[in-house]
Design a protein around this motif. Structure first.
Motif, short mmCIF file in Angstrom:
data_model
loop_
_atom_site.label_atom_id
_atom_site.label_comp_id
_atom_site.label_asym_id
_atom_site.label_seq_id
_atom_site.Cartn_x
_atom_site.Cartn_y
_atom_site.Cartn_z
N THR A 49 0.81 -1.22 0.00
CA THR A 49 0.00 0.00 0.00
C THR A 49 0.85 1.27 0.00
O THR A 49 0.47 2.26 -0.63
CB THR A 49 -0.95 0.04 1.22
OG1 THR A 49 -0.18 -0.23 2.39
CG2 THR A 49 -2.06 -0.97 1.09
N ASP A 50 1.99 1.25 0.67
CA ASP A 50 2.76 2.50 0.74
C ASP A 50 3.51 2.79 -0.56
O ASP A 50 4.13 3.84 -0.70
CB ASP A 50 3.68 2.55 1.96
CG ASP A 50 4.71 1.45 1.97
OD1 ASP A 50 4.73 0.62 1.03
OD2 ASP A 50 5.52 1.40 2.91
N GLU A 51 3.43 1.87 -1.52
CA GLU A 51 3.95 2.18 -2.86
C GLU A 51 2.88 2.95 -3.65
O GLU A 51 3.19 3.66 -4.60
CB GLU A 51 4.30 0.89 -3.61
CG GLU A 51 5.50 0.16 -3.03
CD GLU A 51 5.69 -1.21 -3.66
OE1 GLU A 51 6.80 -1.51 -4.11
OE2 GLU A 51 4.72 -2.01 -3.67
N ILE A 52 1.64 2.76 -3.23
CA ILE A 52 0.53 3.41 -3.92
C ILE A 52 0.28 4.79 -3.32
O ILE A 52 0.05 5.75 -4.03
CB ILE A 52 -0.73 2.50 -3.82
CG1 ILE A 52 -0.49 1.22 -4.64
CG2 ILE A 52 -1.98 3.24 -4.29
CD1 ILE A 52 -1.47 0.12 -4.37
N PRO A 54 1.75 7.20 0.11
CA PRO A 54 2.56 7.25 1.33
C PRO A 54 1.66 7.36 2.56
O PRO A 54 0.59 7.96 2.48
CB PRO A 54 3.42 8.52 1.16
CG PRO A 54 2.96 9.19 -0.06
CD PRO A 54 1.90 8.39 -0.72
N ASP A 55 2.07 6.81 3.64
CA ASP A 55 1.31 6.81 4.89
C ASP A 55 -0.14 6.36 4.67
O ASP A 55 -1.10 7.12 4.82
CB ASP A 55 1.33 8.22 5.52
CG ASP A 55 0.86 8.17 6.97
OD1 ASP A 55 0.80 7.06 7.53
OD2 ASP A 55 0.53 9.23 7.52
N ARG A 59 -6.13 5.54 5.61
CA ARG A 59 -6.46 6.11 4.31
C ARG A 59 -6.82 5.02 3.31
O ARG A 59 -7.58 5.24 2.38
CB ARG A 59 -5.27 6.93 3.76
CG ARG A 59 -4.89 8.08 4.71
CD ARG A 59 -3.59 8.72 4.31
NE ARG A 59 -3.78 9.69 3.25
CZ ARG A 59 -2.81 10.19 2.50
NH1 ARG A 59 -1.56 9.79 2.69
NH2 ARG A 59 -3.06 11.07 1.57
N ILE A 60 -6.21 3.84 3.48
CA ILE A 60 -6.51 2.73 2.57
C ILE A 60 -7.06 1.54 3.35
O ILE A 60 -6.41 1.03 4.26
CB ILE A 60 -5.24 2.27 1.81
CG1 ILE A 60 -4.70 3.40 0.93
CG2 ILE A 60 -5.55 1.04 0.96
CD1 ILE A 60 -3.50 2.98 0.08
N PHE A 61 -8.27 1.13 2.97
CA PHE A 61 -8.84 -0.12 3.48
C PHE A 61 -8.43 -1.19 2.46
O PHE A 61 -8.90 -1.20 1.33
CB PHE A 61 -10.36 -0.01 3.58
CG PHE A 61 -11.04 -1.25 4.08
CD1 PHE A 61 -10.99 -1.60 5.42
CD2 PHE A 61 -11.72 -2.08 3.20
CE1 PHE A 61 -11.61 -2.75 5.88
CE2 PHE A 61 -12.35 -3.23 3.66
CZ PHE A 61 -12.29 -3.56 5.00
N SER A 62 -7.54 -2.05 2.89
CA SER A 62 -6.86 -2.91 1.92
C SER A 62 -7.37 -4.35 1.92
O SER A 62 -7.42 -5.00 2.96
CB SER A 62 -5.36 -2.89 2.24
OG SER A 62 -4.68 -3.66 1.30
N VAL A 63 -7.77 -4.81 0.75
CA VAL A 63 -8.21 -6.19 0.57
C VAL A 63 -7.22 -6.84 -0.40
O VAL A 63 -7.06 -6.38 -1.53
CB VAL A 63 -9.64 -6.25 -0.03
CG1 VAL A 63 -10.08 -7.69 -0.23
CG2 VAL A 63 -10.62 -5.48 0.84
N GLU A 64 -6.54 -7.85 0.07
CA GLU A 64 -5.50 -8.46 -0.77
C GLU A 64 -5.75 -9.95 -0.94
O GLU A 64 -6.07 -10.64 0.02
CB GLU A 64 -4.13 -8.22 -0.12
CG GLU A 64 -3.84 -6.75 0.06
CD GLU A 64 -2.43 -6.47 0.59
OE1 GLU A 64 -1.62 -7.42 0.68
OE2 GLU A 64 -2.16 -5.30 0.90
N ASN A 65 -5.60 -10.41 -2.15
CA ASN A 65 -5.71 -11.84 -2.41
C ASN A 65 -5.00 -12.14 -3.72
O ASN A 65 -4.54 -11.23 -4.41
CB ASN A 65 -7.20 -12.26 -2.47
CG ASN A 65 -7.97 -11.48 -3.52
OD1 ASN A 65 -7.59 -11.42 -4.69
ND2 ASN A 65 -9.06 -10.85 -3.11
#
Ligand SMILES: [Zn+2]
Length: 200
Positions: A49-52, A54-55, A59-65
């Motif tokens: 996420t911090d590549e997309i 910063p911090d 700020r980002i609700f992250s769903v990864e699969n």
């Protein structure tokens, strides 16, 4: 494998974060979160996420699969869109995606749980021969884009009311760490906005 070493690696990493953040940092989001992005991205360790942004905290609700799919994590994506009401749903595919590669090469021998999550990738992706490297690589690039568009289309059909009301925008993007778009290494290239593709 020295397990103690690995545990220390984790603890040292957190120590670094811990030293640089005090209670004040967490104060605003101790009891609630207010991200503006629901992110659907691949579990791939090269995409973070911090590549997309910063911090990305709060700020980002992250769903990864594997394969940045909505269908295999639909409850989590709904949570971000319906409960947290993020105005952005960002779907990110990436260079050299292992899930797309597995799909192209065939995945009959993998265990059933993995198979289940690969089965939901778009059937419209091309299956080329991995022995023809150039062709395989260019098909891989195209298929990653096909998958991003497929996920965006699926999101549009699910959340069309919110999109029509202007409360949600669905963005598809390619995290390019191999400079495939000639825009530089590590560029997030937006390829689809609410179903509109071939963006400049
Ligand atoms: Zn991937």
């Amino acid at each position: 494998m020295d397990q103690q070493k690995l545990i220390n690696l984790i603890l040292d990493g957190n120590e670094e974060f811990f030293k640089n953040h005090d209670g004040e940092y967490f104060k605003d989001h101790e009891t609630c979160q207010s991200p503006f992005i629901t992110l659907v991205t691949c579990s791939d360790s090269r995409v973070q996420t911090d590549e997309i942004l910063p911090d990305p905290v709060n700020r980002i609700f992250s769903v990864e699969n594997i394969g940045n799919q909505i269908k295999t994590a639909e409850g989590s994506v709904d949570f971000g869109v319906y409960i947290l009401k993020t105005p952005v749903l960002l779907i990110v595919g990436h260079s050299d995606c292992g899930a797309v590669k597995a799909f192209m090469k065939g995945y009959e021998t993998v265990n059933r749980n993995i198979k289940k999550e690969l089965n939901t990738l778009p059937l419209s992706m091309k299956c080329s021969d991995k022995h023809d490297d150039g062709k395989f690589e260019s098909d891989l690039h195209d298929n990653i884009l096909v998958n991003i568009d497929f996920q965006v289309d699926y999101a549009i059909s699910k959340y069309k009311e919110l999109i029509n009301k202007g409360e949600l925008v669905v963005i598809g993007a390619f995290f390019d760490f191999r400079n495939e778009f000639q825009k530089g290494y590590g560029r997030l290239v937006i390829t689809n906005i609410n179903g509109k593709t071939q963006l400049a």
